[in-house]
Design an enzyme around this catalytic site. Sequence first.
Site, PDB file in Angstrom:
ATOM      1  N   HIS A 175      50.428  51.517  18.673  1.00  0.00           N
ATOM      2  CA  HIS A 175      51.894  51.500  18.643  1.00  0.00           C
ATOM      3  C   HIS A 175      52.512  52.882  18.892  1.00  0.00           C
ATOM      4  O   HIS A 175      53.733  53.005  18.904  1.00  0.00           O
ATOM      5  CB  HIS A 175      52.386  50.935  17.309  1.00  0.00           C
ATOM      6  CG  HIS A 175      52.272  51.894  16.167  1.00  0.00           C
ATOM      7  ND1 HIS A 175      51.055  52.288  15.640  1.00  0.00           N
ATOM      8  CD2 HIS A 175      53.214  52.558  15.478  1.00  0.00           C
ATOM      9  CE1 HIS A 175      51.272  53.152  14.662  1.00  0.00           C
ATOM     10  NE2 HIS A 175      52.571  53.336  14.545  1.00  0.00           N
TER      11      HIS A 175
ATOM     12  N   HIS B 288      57.152  55.790  20.068  1.00  0.00           N
ATOM     13  CA  HIS B 288      56.746  55.056  18.870  1.00  0.00           C
ATOM     14  C   HIS B 288      57.378  53.668  18.937  1.00  0.00           C
ATOM     15  O   HIS B 288      58.597  53.551  19.027  1.00  0.00           O
ATOM     16  CB  HIS B 288      57.232  55.817  17.634  1.00  0.00           C
ATOM     17  CG  HIS B 288      56.764  55.242  16.348  1.00  0.00           C
ATOM     18  ND1 HIS B 288      57.372  54.159  15.755  1.00  0.00           N
ATOM     19  CD2 HIS B 288      55.741  55.598  15.533  1.00  0.00           C
ATOM     20  CE1 HIS B 288      56.755  53.885  14.626  1.00  0.00           C
ATOM     21  NE2 HIS B 288      55.756  54.740  14.468  1.00  0.00           N
TER      22      HIS B 288
END
Length: 187
Positions: free
Chosen positions: A86, A101
């Site tokens: 992620h 992010h």
Amino acid sequence: MGLIDTIKRSLFSSGGEAGAPKPAVFHVDDDMVYAPVTGAVVSLGEVHDEAISSGFFGEGCGILPSVGIVYAPVTGRISVTAVTNHVIGMTLPGGVEVLIHVGIDTVRMEGKGFTRFVEANDEVAAGTPLIVFDRDRIAAAGYEDVVTVAITNSDSLRSVKNVSSSGTLIGGRPLVKVGDPLLQVER
């Protein structure tokens, strides 16, 4: 087959690695970070994560994505990846560091719903597919899928300006597509 299925099929047809989306193509300038996803731009202060919204990771912005594909917003080297897929860090040739992010607290998903197509130290061109994420799975897990783009070494730069703009607004926020100018970096 409907229009959405046709678009998805064209995005995910093989262009190298099986299942990887086709690269996005857009013009790049050395002092610009481009939108890695399509969606509505929000300020860091609107991101519901204390570390991100406080600027702990640097200056930047968030994007409320409309599609779950993250592309390289610059040409450079992949400096950081996470086993949870992620987070991606990139370093530009001039030393600017970009962090991408996906989501809020999505680290708790332990990589489920995320597929990463690059590894640390890979050299990538702007528009290279980096991550595919399942927006529905993130929502079902109770998390937000906001994509944050931050310049982690912004304190060593002259300025980082959010230059996203659009003739199309969603809730008063500019809608950007992959490859639109997002952050201007002055060294």
